[in-house]
Design a protein around this motif. Structure first.
Motif, PDB file in Angstrom:
ATOM      1  N   LYS A 170       1.315  -1.581   0.101  1.00  0.00           N
ATOM      2  CA  LYS A 170      -0.176  -0.076   0.228  1.00  0.00           C
ATOM      3  C   LYS A 170       0.688   0.858   0.004  1.00  0.00           C
ATOM      4  N   GLY A 171       0.462   1.954  -0.047  1.00  0.00           N
ATOM      5  CA  GLY A 171       0.776   3.754  -0.557  1.00  0.00           C
ATOM      6  C   GLY A 171       2.261   3.735  -2.002  1.00  0.00           C
ATOM      7  N   LYS A 173       4.586   1.334  -1.207  1.00  0.00           N
ATOM      8  CA  LYS A 173       5.671   0.913  -0.062  1.00  0.00           C
ATOM      9  C   LYS A 173       6.108  -0.406  -1.131  1.00  0.00           C
ATOM     10  N   THR A 174       7.076  -0.952  -0.890  1.00  0.00           N
ATOM     11  CA  THR A 174       8.261  -1.978  -1.340  1.00  0.00           C
ATOM     12  C   THR A 174       8.670  -2.770  -0.543  1.00  0.00           C
ATOM     13  N   ARG A 175       8.301  -4.006   0.400  1.00  0.00           N
ATOM     14  CA  ARG A 175       8.829  -4.656   1.299  1.00  0.00           C
ATOM     15  C   ARG A 175       9.179  -5.911   0.644  1.00  0.00           C
ATOM     16  N   GLU A 265       6.150  -5.192  10.139  1.00  0.00           N
ATOM     17  CA  GLU A 265       6.711  -4.896   8.959  1.00  0.00           C
ATOM     18  C   GLU A 265       6.422  -6.287   8.060  1.00  0.00           C
ATOM     19  N   GLY A 268       3.272  -4.839   5.956  1.00  0.00           N
ATOM     20  CA  GLY A 268       3.769  -4.430   5.431  1.00  0.00           C
ATOM     21  C   GLY A 268       2.121  -2.936   5.998  1.00  0.00           C
ATOM     22  N   ALA A 270       1.113   0.499   8.352  1.00  0.00           N
ATOM     23  CA  ALA A 270       2.496   1.359   8.162  1.00  0.00           C
ATOM     24  C   ALA A 270       2.507   2.055  10.079  1.00  0.00           C
TER      25      ALA A 270
END
Length: 282
Positions: A170-171, A173-175, A265, A268, A270
């Motif tokens: 989401k947003g 963001k990469t994980r 983490e 995911g 925030a």
């Protein structure tokens, strides 16, 4: 001149509220035999008292019944305000108590998770893909959209020799999530059968079609993932949505003493407060 009941509905500006209230009012009219808006003025307390039992017999939960009574109460409050009726018949009618389990996402037990993962049978493309998808959801807690956005290259990442999944969350963001060996093996089996393992930029999970030239290039959809989980779990007798597999993953990690910050983490989130809230709702 437009009836006060119609005027009340016209004043509802929120589209979602209008839709929910419209369903409630239409259903109540069918229950009471009301044909015209003006006939709401004949509604008595007895009608409203009988409504929850009728809704309960149709297996609607307590939350839905409370929402419907609230909608009716809002209508009659407006009618009172406009002097169309003398009182609100919904006032004082007992509403179902809040169920502490309502709204919770059910997590599967170990035996249920194993049965679900074993549910796709055969070595053709469809069951191999379905099994790999279920493994990704169960072992890695991905959201449906995250799974659908995975590319072949996202499956090939390594850090110090450890395989990782690159997840677009989401947003924007990469994980990076450590790839479970069992999930990795199932994805390898699927790619070997599908034949697009060298197409790094292409979708990892693709629509399965009899016409492979037009079908396989397109990524699966979140709705397709939802239906996949519902179909297999329904056949096993515990119909659930894909989000339950995310809850199962988080629960399993915590059961194995994983740190909540690590789970945050991994999921995911925030904010760690979101993770705590989700865990408390399981």
């Amino acid at each position: 001149m437009c009836p006060t009941e119609v005027e009340w509905f016209a004043n509802l500006t929120n589209r979602c509220t209008r839709r929910a209230y419209e369903n409630t009012i239409r259903d109540f009219m069918a229950f009471t035999g009301i044909q015209k808006p003006g006939e709401f003025r004949r509604v008595t307390r007895a009608h409203v008292i009988a409504l929850p039992d009728d809704l309960g017999n149709r297996v609607l939960n307590g939350t839905t019944i409370r929402h419907r009574l609230s909608a009716l109460s809002a209508l009659f409050d407006y009618l009172c305000e406009k002097n169309a009726v003398t009182h609100n018949p919904v006032k004082g009618v007992k509403r179902p108590k809040h169920d502490s389990l309502e709204g919770r996402t059910p997590a599967l037990g170990d035996h249920q998770a194993r049965k679900l993962l074993d549910a796709p049978n055969g070595d053709s493309l469809r069951p191999l893909q379905d099994k790999a998808i279920l493994a990704i959801l169960l072992y890695h807690a991905l959201r449906r959209k995250e799974l659908c956005k995975l590319t072949v290259k996202d499956f090939k990442h390594e850090r110090r020799g450890v395989p990782y999944l690159k997840v677009a969350g989401k947003g924007g963001k990469t994980r990076y999530v450590p790839l479970h060996p069992a999930a990795g093996g199932l994805i390898h089996n699927y790619l070997e059968r599908a034949g697009h393992g060298a197409d790094d930029a292409g979708a990892l999970f693709r629509l399965v079609s009899h016409n492979t030239k037009s079908g396989e290039a397109k990524a699966i959809t979140p709705d397709g993932v939802y239906k996949l989980v519902r179909t297999y779990s329904g056949k096993l007798g515990f119909e659930i949505g894909a989000h339950s597999l995310r809850a199962t993953s988080a629960t399993n990690e915590l059961d194995h003493q994983a740190d909540i910050a690590k789970v945050q983490e991994w999921l995911g989130h925030a904010n760690i407060a979101t993770t705590r809230m989700k865990i408390l709702s399981l």
